[in-house]
Motif scaffolding. Structure first.
Motif, mmCIF file in Angstrom:
data_model
loop_
_atom_site.group_PDB
_atom_site.id
_atom_site.type_symbol
_atom_site.label_atom_id
_atom_site.label_comp_id
_atom_site.label_asym_id
_atom_site.label_seq_id
_atom_site.Cartn_x
_atom_site.Cartn_y
_atom_site.Cartn_z
ATOM 1 N N ALA A 86 0.992 -1.383 0.032
ATOM 2 C CA ALA A 86 0.064 -0.011 0.055
ATOM 3 C C ALA A 86 0.767 1.135 -0.164
ATOM 4 O O ALA A 86 0.716 2.188 -0.850
ATOM 5 C CB ALA A 86 -0.934 0.113 1.317
ATOM 6 N N LYS A 108 2.214 1.709 -3.388
ATOM 7 C CA LYS A 108 1.230 2.332 -4.210
ATOM 8 C C LYS A 108 0.790 4.004 -4.060
ATOM 9 O O LYS A 108 0.506 4.532 -5.206
ATOM 10 C CB LYS A 108 -0.324 1.385 -4.384
ATOM 11 C CG LYS A 108 -0.152 0.180 -4.912
ATOM 12 C CD LYS A 108 -1.379 -0.654 -5.014
ATOM 13 C CE LYS A 108 -1.692 -1.210 -3.745
ATOM 14 N NZ LYS A 108 -3.108 -1.947 -3.746
ATOM 15 N N GLY A 152 1.808 -6.705 6.902
ATOM 16 C CA GLY A 152 3.046 -7.202 7.595
ATOM 17 C C GLY A 152 4.181 -6.202 7.431
ATOM 18 O O GLY A 152 4.832 -5.825 8.281
ATOM 19 N N THR A 153 4.414 -5.967 6.298
ATOM 20 C CA THR A 153 5.846 -5.157 5.674
ATOM 21 C C THR A 153 5.490 -3.863 6.304
ATOM 22 O O THR A 153 6.554 -3.194 6.887
ATOM 23 C CB THR A 153 5.983 -5.433 4.225
ATOM 24 O OG1 THR A 153 5.846 -6.848 3.989
ATOM 25 C CG2 THR A 153 7.231 -4.951 3.932
ATOM 26 N N GLY A 154 4.569 -3.155 5.835
ATOM 27 C CA GLY A 154 4.601 -1.709 5.982
ATOM 28 C C GLY A 154 4.416 -1.459 7.407
ATOM 29 O O GLY A 154 5.163 -0.723 8.145
ATOM 30 N N ILE A 173 -1.856 4.182 6.413
ATOM 31 C CA ILE A 173 -3.104 3.777 6.043
ATOM 32 C C ILE A 173 -3.743 2.944 7.158
ATOM 33 O O ILE A 173 -3.054 1.781 7.426
ATOM 34 C CB ILE A 173 -3.203 2.967 4.770
ATOM 35 C CG1 ILE A 173 -2.369 3.419 3.738
ATOM 36 C CG2 ILE A 173 -4.741 2.803 4.210
ATOM 37 C CD1 ILE A 173 -2.653 4.735 3.239
ATOM 38 N N GLU A 216 -11.789 -5.831 7.280
ATOM 39 C CA GLU A 216 -10.811 -6.753 6.991
ATOM 40 C C GLU A 216 -10.500 -7.865 8.162
ATOM 41 O O GLU A 216 -9.701 -8.863 8.003
ATOM 42 C CB GLU A 216 -9.692 -6.124 6.792
ATOM 43 C CG GLU A 216 -9.497 -5.100 5.522
ATOM 44 C CD GLU A 216 -8.034 -4.306 5.488
ATOM 45 O OE1 GLU A 216 -7.039 -4.979 5.560
ATOM 46 O OE2 GLU A 216 -8.085 -3.134 5.164
ATOM 47 N N PHE A 272 -4.830 7.979 6.973
ATOM 48 C CA PHE A 272 -6.095 7.955 6.067
ATOM 49 C C PHE A 272 -6.932 6.583 6.521
ATOM 50 O O PHE A 272 -6.211 5.561 6.811
ATOM 51 C CB PHE A 272 -5.348 7.657 4.762
ATOM 52 C CG PHE A 272 -6.374 7.269 3.578
ATOM 53 C CD1 PHE A 272 -6.909 8.389 2.899
ATOM 54 C CD2 PHE A 272 -7.074 6.080 3.265
ATOM 55 C CE1 PHE A 272 -8.270 8.472 1.983
ATOM 56 C CE2 PHE A 272 -7.962 5.942 2.251
ATOM 57 C CZ PHE A 272 -8.266 7.117 1.692
ATOM 58 N N ASN A 299 -9.117 3.776 5.755
ATOM 59 C CA ASN A 299 -9.941 2.974 4.518
ATOM 60 C C ASN A 299 -11.360 2.725 4.837
ATOM 61 O O ASN A 299 -12.240 2.592 3.855
ATOM 62 C CB ASN A 299 -9.256 1.494 4.496
ATOM 63 C CG ASN A 299 -8.015 1.575 3.552
ATOM 64 O OD1 ASN A 299 -7.662 2.620 2.925
ATOM 65 N ND2 ASN A 299 -7.223 0.406 3.280
ATOM 66 N N ASN A 328 -6.549 5.810 -3.274
ATOM 67 C CA ASN A 328 -5.211 6.214 -3.462
ATOM 68 C C ASN A 328 -4.966 7.535 -4.090
ATOM 69 O O ASN A 328 -4.315 8.350 -3.888
ATOM 70 C CB ASN A 328 -4.449 5.131 -4.050
ATOM 71 C CG ASN A 328 -4.238 3.676 -3.261
ATOM 72 O OD1 ASN A 328 -4.697 3.737 -2.290
ATOM 73 N ND2 ASN A 328 -3.766 2.730 -3.964
#
Ligand code: GDP
Length: 391
Positions: free
Chosen positions: A11, A14, A112-114, A138, A144, A169, A171, A189
């Motif tokens: 995310a 992007k 997991g990464t962000g 985000i 989710e 932000f 979602n 986005n």
């Protein structure tokens, strides 16, 4: 402002890509340095505007990632980033820090990464540079489920403690019905990129065409200098031009009552619309610590009186005396836009909801682990516990 931008995870990358797209379309030059970092090789192939050599794969030699991502586990995300910290540090060496005013790190906090690598990256940037490091986070939608909420609630703590300010932000607030998740993300986005670029690109050109009331990047930075979480409001209206003479006509705002159709009233109306429309993070406006209004468009349509009365109105709404207002002259813009930064907002129901959902998820995960362990023990132990293991 002149910015170094770093997207972490899918995310985050992007969003940075859409920011580059919007600045390209509008002739801005905000992002002087760009990088995206990911643990999943396939996601690194997605951006359209980020140059190939500005995409960094982490964790390809880490046992739990191997270039395939971290499976939505924030703890593994952080581990992988720490494992490859030397490489990350080396890529930061390329940042021409004297060319930028600040660094922006964007990430989705539900994955997991962000959520995991993001805070590690921020820690390193804070150690290496004196410039402020802002976060763009985000928040996952309620739909989710528990795991993203748990990642986000934990990552939010790390982000907010480490950055100089975190623009959020949500979602959940921006989800619209009748769209697939991917279509929804595309629209979100784009909307977020418009807001963040319009805000941060103000004062990006040093020698502004001597607009007296032009907003300077130091004004934006001062407003962000509160720490905490911030939200952005935005509204725009098209400008009509008189073709014969090439003169600018006054801009149209259909939603305005014609009886008060002065330019000043329209400016104030536009700013009100920005604050009262969907914010990037819905919040109680009165809980903001500082606020800032930027009118972005051709100087001819930005009525000074309107900017001042909008500023006064926002001072009351946000219940703070720390409200700055100014212009961002864009002679060729086709719209007049009002962007409002509400800095350090402390009342936002969505953050509370995510925390509740996260606590529930953590309890459930713990319970399931315990139950699983009991079930395995039951399975391998004879009824009267007469047998012993070999070793
Ligand atoms: P990561 O690569 O492991 O950080 O995970 P992702 O970035 O794919 O997803 C993390 C979270 O970001 C998800 O839980 C979603 O809430 C959100 N997300 C993923 N993609 C997008 C996107 O394109 N736009 C927005 N607004 N949110 C996204």
């Amino acid at each position: 402002m002149k910015l170094a931008t770093i997207g972490v995870g899918n995310a985050g990358s992007k969003i940075i890509d859409r920011m580059l797209e919007f600045e390209d379309e509008t002739g801005r030059n905000l992002c002087r340095h760009v990088m995206v970092i990911n643990s999943a090789r396939t996601d690194l192939a997605k951006p359209d505007y980020v140059p190939e050599d500005r995409r960094v794969l982490i964790g390809d030699t880490h046992q739990k990632a191997k270039g395939h991502g971290v499976g939505g586990d924030a703890t593994v995300g952080a581990e992988v980033a720490k494992h490859d910290i030397d490489e990350i540090r080396r890529t930061f060496d390329d940042i021409e820090i004297h060319e930028v005013d600040a660094i922006l790190v964007a990430a989705g906090l539900g994955g997991g990464t962000g959520s995991g690598a993001g805070p590690v990256v921020i820690d390193e940037l804070q150690k290496m540079y004196d410039e402020p490091v802002y976060g763009l986070g985000i928040l996952p939608g309620q739909y989710e489920g528990g795991r993203p909420a748990l990642n986000a609630a934990r990552s939010l703590q790390s982000f907010v403690q480490k950055v100089d300010n975190m623009i959020a932000f949500d979602n959940d607030a921006w989800r619209s019905r009748g769209q697939t998740i991917e279509e929804g993300y595309e629209d979100m986005n784009r909307e977020l990129a418009i807001r963040i670029v319009t805000l941060l690109a103000a004062g990006e050109i040093d020698e502004t065409e001597v607009a007296e009331n032009a907003m300077d990047s130091s004004d934006v930075m001062r407003t962000l200098d509160t720490s905490g979480i911030s939200s952005i409001g935005y509204a725009s209206t098209p400008i009509t031009r008189e073709e014969d003479e090439g003169l600018l006509n006054r801009f149209k705002n259909e939603q305005q009552d014609p009886s008060e159709a002065t330019d000043a009233a329209k400016i104030k109306g536009l700013v009100r619309r920005a604050v009262n429309s969907r914010l990037t993070l819905p919040c109680n406006v009165a809980s903001a610590d500082r606020a800032l209004v930027i009118l972005s468009g051709p100087s001819e349509v930005i009525a000074r009186k309107g900017v001042e009365s909008a500023r006064q109105w926002l001072e009351q709404e946000a219940d703070t005396v720390e409200v700055l207002a100014g212009d961002d002259p864009r002679p060729n813009a086709s719209d007049l836009a009002a962007v409002v930064l509400l800095s350090n907002v402390t009342e936002t129901p969505r953050v509370d909801e995510i925390q509740e959902q996260a606590v529930e998820a953590q309890d459930k995960i713990q319970q399931l682990e315990d139950d699983r362990e009991d079930a395995i023990n039951d399975l391998i132990t004879d009824d009267d516990n007469e047998l012993d293991p070999v070793i």
